[in-house]
Write an enzyme that holds these catalytic residues in place. Structure first.
Site, PDB file in Angstrom:
ATOM      1  N   ASN A 231       0.825  -1.220   0.000  1.00  0.00           N
ATOM      2  CA  ASN A 231       0.000   0.000   0.000  1.00  0.00           C
ATOM      3  C   ASN A 231       0.860   1.271   0.000  1.00  0.00           C
ATOM      4  OD1 ASN A 231      -2.500   1.611   2.114  1.00  0.00           O
ATOM      5  ND2 ASN A 231      -2.514   1.432  -0.078  1.00  0.00           N
TER       6      ASN A 231
ATOM      7  N   CYS B 282       2.809   1.740  -3.268  1.00  0.00           N
ATOM      8  CA  CYS B 282       3.067   1.993  -4.703  1.00  0.00           C
ATOM      9  C   CYS B 282       1.789   1.864  -5.534  1.00  0.00           C
ATOM     10  CB  CYS B 282       4.142   1.046  -5.255  1.00  0.00           C
ATOM     11  SG  CYS B 282       5.776   1.291  -4.533  1.00  0.00           S
TER      12      CYS B 282
HETATM   13  P1  4NP Z   1       3.162  -2.115  -3.498  1.00  0.00           P
HETATM   14  O1  4NP Z   1       4.761  -2.267  -3.649  1.00  0.00           O
HETATM   15  O2  4NP Z   1       2.655  -3.487  -3.057  1.00  0.00           O
HETATM   16  O3  4NP Z   1       2.720  -1.742  -4.865  1.00  0.00           O
HETATM   17  O4  4NP Z   1       2.934  -1.044  -2.449  1.00  0.00           O
HETATM   18  C1  4NP Z   1       5.594  -2.797  -2.662  1.00  0.00           C
HETATM   19  C2  4NP Z   1       5.908  -2.044  -1.556  1.00  0.00           C
HETATM   20  C3  4NP Z   1       6.779  -2.538  -0.596  1.00  0.00           C
HETATM   21  C4  4NP Z   1       7.333  -3.791  -0.758  1.00  0.00           C
HETATM   22  C5  4NP Z   1       7.011  -4.550  -1.866  1.00  0.00           C
HETATM   23  C6  4NP Z   1       6.139  -4.055  -2.814  1.00  0.00           C
HETATM   24  N1  4NP Z   1       8.234  -4.272   0.213  1.00  0.00           N
HETATM   25  O5  4NP Z   1       8.815  -5.359  -0.012  1.00  0.00           O
HETATM   26  O6  4NP Z   1       8.461  -3.611   1.245  1.00  0.00           O
END
Ligand code: 4NP
Length: 162
Positions: A13, A15
């Site tokens: 949450n 990107c």
């Molecule tokens: P999102 O992206 O799921 O699109 O918000 C990510 C944000 C953080 C991480 C992986 C994907 N992480 O590994 O911390």
């Protein structure tokens, strides 16, 4: 008329789902429909709870006129599955996690993939941009602009059938 409530879900949450929230709100505002909807986003993981969106995602979104204001929070199954009408996953892992959290048949019926609504692109998921470069963030926005437009069409079609 009740507001239509849509929850976008990714892993962190920070990107994809905050961007989906901003893109959808942007489309709704442009069409003067924002008063009819409640839009939110959440992560299947709580790792970034309380943080604003990733600065790289914010910068790419800003170039297209989207201001990412949401603060990361995890999915709250006991509230979100009853509250929201559509719960929209960015990738297959998000969908598997949501299916695990959903207890009732009526909850499962609310689950969709973001790319189910794409009109121009034929991607199976919105790929995680976190460990990649600029092009990954741009692809996220391309896919979300396409899919959110399609989602609004689906929702307005369903409302006119009622
Ligand atoms: P999102 O992206 O799921 O699109 O918000 C990510 C944000 C953080 C991480 C992986 C994907 N992480 O590994 O911390």
């Amino acid at each position: 008329m009740d507001k239509t409530k849509i929850l976008f879900v990714c892993l962190g949450n920070i990107c994809r789902s905050p961007s989906a929230e901003a893109v959808m709100k942007g489309i709704l505002e442009k069409k003067g429909l924002d008063g009819n909807f409640e839009i939110d986003s959440a992560g299947t993981a709580a790792w970034h709870e309380g943080e604003p969106a990733d600065p790289r995602m914010q910068a790419h979104a800003r170039k297209r006129g989207y201001n990412l204001t949401s603060i990361s929070r995890p999915v709250r199954p006991e509230v979100d599955f009853d509250k929201f009408d559509y719960i929209i996953a960015m990738d297959d892992q998000n969908m598997r996690d949501l299916k695990r959290m959903a207890e009732k048949e009526e909850h499962h019926k609310k689950l969709f993939m973001m790319t189910d609504f794409a009109k121009e692109f034929s991607y199976r998921s919105v790929p995680d941009p976190y460990y990649g470069g600029d092009e990954g963030f741009e692809l996220v926005l391309d896919l979300l602009e396409d899919s959110c437009g399609g989602l609004l069409e689906k929702v307005t079609d369903e409302q006119s059938d009622k």
